[in-house]
Design a protein around this motif. Structure first.
Motif, mmCIF file in Angstrom:
data_model
loop_
_atom_site.group_PDB
_atom_site.id
_atom_site.type_symbol
_atom_site.label_atom_id
_atom_site.label_comp_id
_atom_site.label_asym_id
_atom_site.label_seq_id
_atom_site.Cartn_x
_atom_site.Cartn_y
_atom_site.Cartn_z
ATOM 1 N N ARG A 81 0.821 -1.213 0.000
ATOM 2 C CA ARG A 81 0.000 0.000 0.000
ATOM 3 C C ARG A 81 0.858 1.268 0.000
ATOM 4 O O ARG A 81 0.614 2.195 -0.770
ATOM 5 C CB ARG A 81 -0.905 0.015 1.230
ATOM 6 C CG ARG A 81 -2.186 -0.778 1.082
ATOM 7 C CD ARG A 81 -3.109 -0.462 2.236
ATOM 8 N NE ARG A 81 -4.452 -0.972 2.008
ATOM 9 C CZ ARG A 81 -5.493 -0.649 2.753
ATOM 10 N NH1 ARG A 81 -5.344 0.194 3.759
ATOM 11 N NH2 ARG A 81 -6.694 -1.149 2.498
ATOM 12 N N LEU A 82 1.840 1.324 0.883
ATOM 13 C CA LEU A 82 2.624 2.548 1.062
ATOM 14 C C LEU A 82 3.857 2.604 0.185
ATOM 15 O O LEU A 82 4.460 3.672 0.033
ATOM 16 C CB LEU A 82 3.036 2.688 2.534
ATOM 17 C CG LEU A 82 1.902 2.750 3.564
ATOM 18 C CD1 LEU A 82 2.474 2.935 4.956
ATOM 19 C CD2 LEU A 82 0.926 3.865 3.227
ATOM 20 N N GLY A 83 4.256 1.458 -0.367
ATOM 21 C CA GLY A 83 5.486 1.405 -1.141
ATOM 22 C C GLY A 83 6.624 0.880 -0.287
ATOM 23 O O GLY A 83 6.781 1.322 0.860
ATOM 24 N N PRO A 84 7.418 -0.051 -0.800
ATOM 25 C CA PRO A 84 8.429 -0.694 0.038
ATOM 26 C C PRO A 84 9.516 0.253 0.529
ATOM 27 O O PRO A 84 10.007 0.105 1.651
ATOM 28 C CB PRO A 84 9.003 -1.784 -0.874
ATOM 29 C CG PRO A 84 8.674 -1.345 -2.264
ATOM 30 C CD PRO A 84 7.381 -0.613 -2.157
ATOM 31 N N GLY A 90 11.006 3.972 7.204
ATOM 32 C CA GLY A 90 10.329 4.132 8.481
ATOM 33 C C GLY A 90 10.677 3.041 9.472
ATOM 34 O O GLY A 90 10.877 3.305 10.670
ATOM 35 N N SER A 91 10.779 1.803 8.987
ATOM 36 C CA SER A 91 11.099 0.683 9.866
ATOM 37 C C SER A 91 12.502 0.809 10.438
ATOM 38 O O SER A 91 12.722 0.617 11.647
ATOM 39 C CB SER A 91 10.975 -0.637 9.099
ATOM 40 O OG SER A 91 9.676 -0.826 8.610
ATOM 41 N N ARG A 95 13.508 1.209 14.369
ATOM 42 C CA ARG A 95 14.404 0.271 15.035
ATOM 43 C C ARG A 95 15.603 1.002 15.630
ATOM 44 O O ARG A 95 16.036 0.708 16.741
ATOM 45 C CB ARG A 95 14.865 -0.794 14.036
ATOM 46 C CG ARG A 95 13.742 -1.670 13.578
ATOM 47 C CD ARG A 95 14.033 -2.680 12.515
ATOM 48 N NE ARG A 95 15.247 -2.584 11.779
ATOM 49 C CZ ARG A 95 16.002 -3.627 11.416
ATOM 50 N NH1 ARG A 95 15.620 -4.840 11.799
ATOM 51 N NH2 ARG A 95 17.067 -3.476 10.691
ATOM 52 N N CYS A 96 16.131 1.967 14.888
ATOM 53 C CA CYS A 96 17.260 2.746 15.372
ATOM 54 C C CYS A 96 16.890 3.503 16.642
ATOM 55 O O CYS A 96 17.626 3.479 17.636
ATOM 56 C CB CYS A 96 17.724 3.711 14.290
ATOM 57 S SG CYS A 96 18.989 4.877 14.815
ATOM 58 N N ALA A 97 15.735 4.172 16.637
ATOM 59 C CA ALA A 97 15.305 4.949 17.799
ATOM 60 C C ALA A 97 15.106 4.054 19.018
ATOM 61 O O ALA A 97 15.500 4.416 20.138
ATOM 62 C CB ALA A 97 14.012 5.696 17.466
ATOM 63 N N ALA A 190 21.327 3.258 11.866
ATOM 64 C CA ALA A 190 21.110 4.647 11.455
ATOM 65 C C ALA A 190 21.797 4.962 10.133
ATOM 66 O O ALA A 190 21.292 5.774 9.343
ATOM 67 C CB ALA A 190 21.608 5.599 12.549
ATOM 68 N N VAL A 191 22.939 4.331 9.874
ATOM 69 C CA VAL A 191 23.659 4.579 8.619
ATOM 70 C C VAL A 191 22.786 4.233 7.417
ATOM 71 O O VAL A 191 22.889 4.857 6.346
ATOM 72 C CB VAL A 191 24.972 3.763 8.592
ATOM 73 C CG1 VAL A 191 25.616 3.776 7.215
ATOM 74 C CG2 VAL A 191 25.951 4.314 9.624
ATOM 75 N N SER A 192 21.910 3.245 7.568
ATOM 76 C CA SER A 192 21.099 2.801 6.436
ATOM 77 C C SER A 192 20.062 3.834 6.016
ATOM 78 O O SER A 192 19.647 3.873 4.849
ATOM 79 C CB SER A 192 20.402 1.475 6.774
ATOM 80 O OG SER A 192 19.386 1.672 7.744
ATOM 81 N N VAL A 193 19.629 4.687 6.947
ATOM 82 C CA VAL A 193 18.515 5.594 6.642
ATOM 83 C C VAL A 193 18.871 6.612 5.556
ATOM 84 O O VAL A 193 18.142 6.736 4.558
ATOM 85 C CB VAL A 193 18.015 6.284 7.929
ATOM 86 C CG1 VAL A 193 16.928 7.305 7.598
ATOM 87 C CG2 VAL A 193 17.469 5.243 8.911
#
Length: 415
Positions: A81-84, A90-91, A95-97, A190-193
């Protein structure tokens, strides 16, 4: 690097995936996130053991499994629905937070087990949407003829995370305890974001988008799509049988095998290293070649041959022979897994790929681990040989299904 969640449409080129900056940004983000996951699990297990009894630590480590299994199918609906890409960003941010919050709490106080259990619960819940979105994203960032190569590159990233993550987690614990290890895990995730924010995705044309309704109707539509697909439906059965026959012998079974053969923990480590080397070689082969002809037939044959190797592992008396067989199992399992993953990616309509990935992941990450306690109990009752033989037969049955279904046997990867 764009900072929006609606980047410009991806331009299709003939550039190989391993030379495409867009794919490499995705790979860097995926690899960093997977290394962070490995460090996180080391930190969680260490902190749980320090804060409670071994039984309590085991409960904390298993808390994430339930929401992951229960919510996985719904996560596939959300990804579609939202796009992968949006869901993965967001995921990873969530997870980082969560990990950094627990790291800060452990730096400041000794709160006991409750924040660790809560963190595991959050991780499992977020994973339920993260995993389907990760599976659906490659089809939006490269052409279909590159998806098999991407599967190989993804396999290499997983092997890298397995090799590097555990030592990094141990180093973090040694230098600053569980708080430092959690902090390191959070920074790696966090690096992945920002890397993911820079990934451009191909938007689906309006005509290719699946109709949406309620969450329940979208899920039902995805299940009907899989059930009616002439390749995906039998492929799900193949994946389920292969995983069910594979997980027990190569996890709890291997521990008991090493103990009864007198190989010890180091011997078990060598066997696992052999398996990892074989699986890494398979990923490297696919990443380099980009495509293997007659993918369905290759998957069937490697599953059947690999199942025979799994059965043989229980009857090898010497460690050197066990390592050699584990190397063969890793190579064959790596090839069959990559072929099944590539076929899933290329055969599924991108509009349904989140739900398709959710169904296949539910078996591997949600239901298959439940076979481990049954495998352990069966080995205690009947011994290693019979259980390994039955497990090999279950795994091999998946290959037989692939051989007997013409559409799956003849399935090819795009050129």
């Amino acid at each position: 690097m764009t900072a929006t969640l609606t980047p410009p449409a991806l331009t299709t080129t003939d550039r190989p995936a391993h030379r495409d900056p867009n794919v490499l940004r995705w790979l860097g983000a995926y690899g960093s996130s997977m290394v962070g996951d490995s460090v996180y699990y080391i930190a969680l297990s260490w902190a749980a053991v320090q804060a409670g009894t071994p039984a309590q630590a085991g409960i904390v480590m298993s808390v994430s499994a339930l929401p992951r299994a229960v919510l996985m199918l719904g996560g596939g609906v959300i990804a579609d629905r939202l796009g992968p890409r949006r869901v993965v960003i967001g995921s990873d941010a969530a997870r980082c937070a969560a990990v950094l919050a627990v790291a800060a709490l452990l730096f400041l106080t000794s709160p006991g087990l409750w924040p660790l259990a809560l963190l595991a619960l959050v991780f499992g819940t977020v994973d339920a949407v993260f995993v389907p979105a990760v599976g659906a994203l490659p089809a939006r960032i490269t052409g279909k003829n590159q998806l098999a190569r991407v599967q190989g590159m993804r396999g290499l990233a997983i092997r890298f995370a397995n090799v590097v993550g555990a030592p990094l987690g141990g180093l973090g614990v040694a230098l600053g305890g569980a708080a430092a290890a959690f902090g390191l895990a959070g920074l790696l995730i966090a690096v992945s974001v920002p890397l993911l924010i820079g990934v451009r995705v191909r938007e689906l044309p309006a005509d290719d988008r699946a109709p949406t309704g309620t969450a329940r109707s979208d899920l039902a539509a995805g299940l009907r799509y899989i059930r009616g697909h002439r390749v995906l439906a039998p492929l799900m059965i193949v994946i389920a049988l292969g995983d069910l026959g594979f997980v027990g012998p190569l996890n709890v079974g291997l521990t008991l095998l090493a103990e009864r053969r007198g190989w010890g923990a180091s011997g078990m480590g060598w066997v696992l290293a052999g398996f990892g080397a074989g699986a890494g070689a398979a990923s490297l082969l696919l990443a380099a070649r980009g495509r293997l002809p007659r993918a369905g037939l290759v998957a069937a044959c490697t599953i059947i041959t690999g199942s025979a190797a799994i059965g043989a592992l229980a009857f090898v008396p010497h460690l050197v022979g066990a390592v050699g067989i584990a190397l063969l199992i890793g190579l064959l399992a790596g090839l069959s897994g990559a072929m099944c993953g590539a076929l899933l990616q290329t055969q599924a309509d991108p509009a349904y790929l989140g739900r398709v990935t959710a169904v296949s992941s539910l078996v591997s990450l949600g239901l298959t681990p439940l076979s481990m306690p049954f495998s352990a109990a069966a080995i205690g009752a009947w011994g290693l040989g019979p259980v390994y033989t039955v497990s090999a037969a279950v795994c091999g049955l998946g290959g037989v299904v692939a051989l007997c279904v013409p559409d799956l046997r003849r399935a090819e990867l795009p050129r």
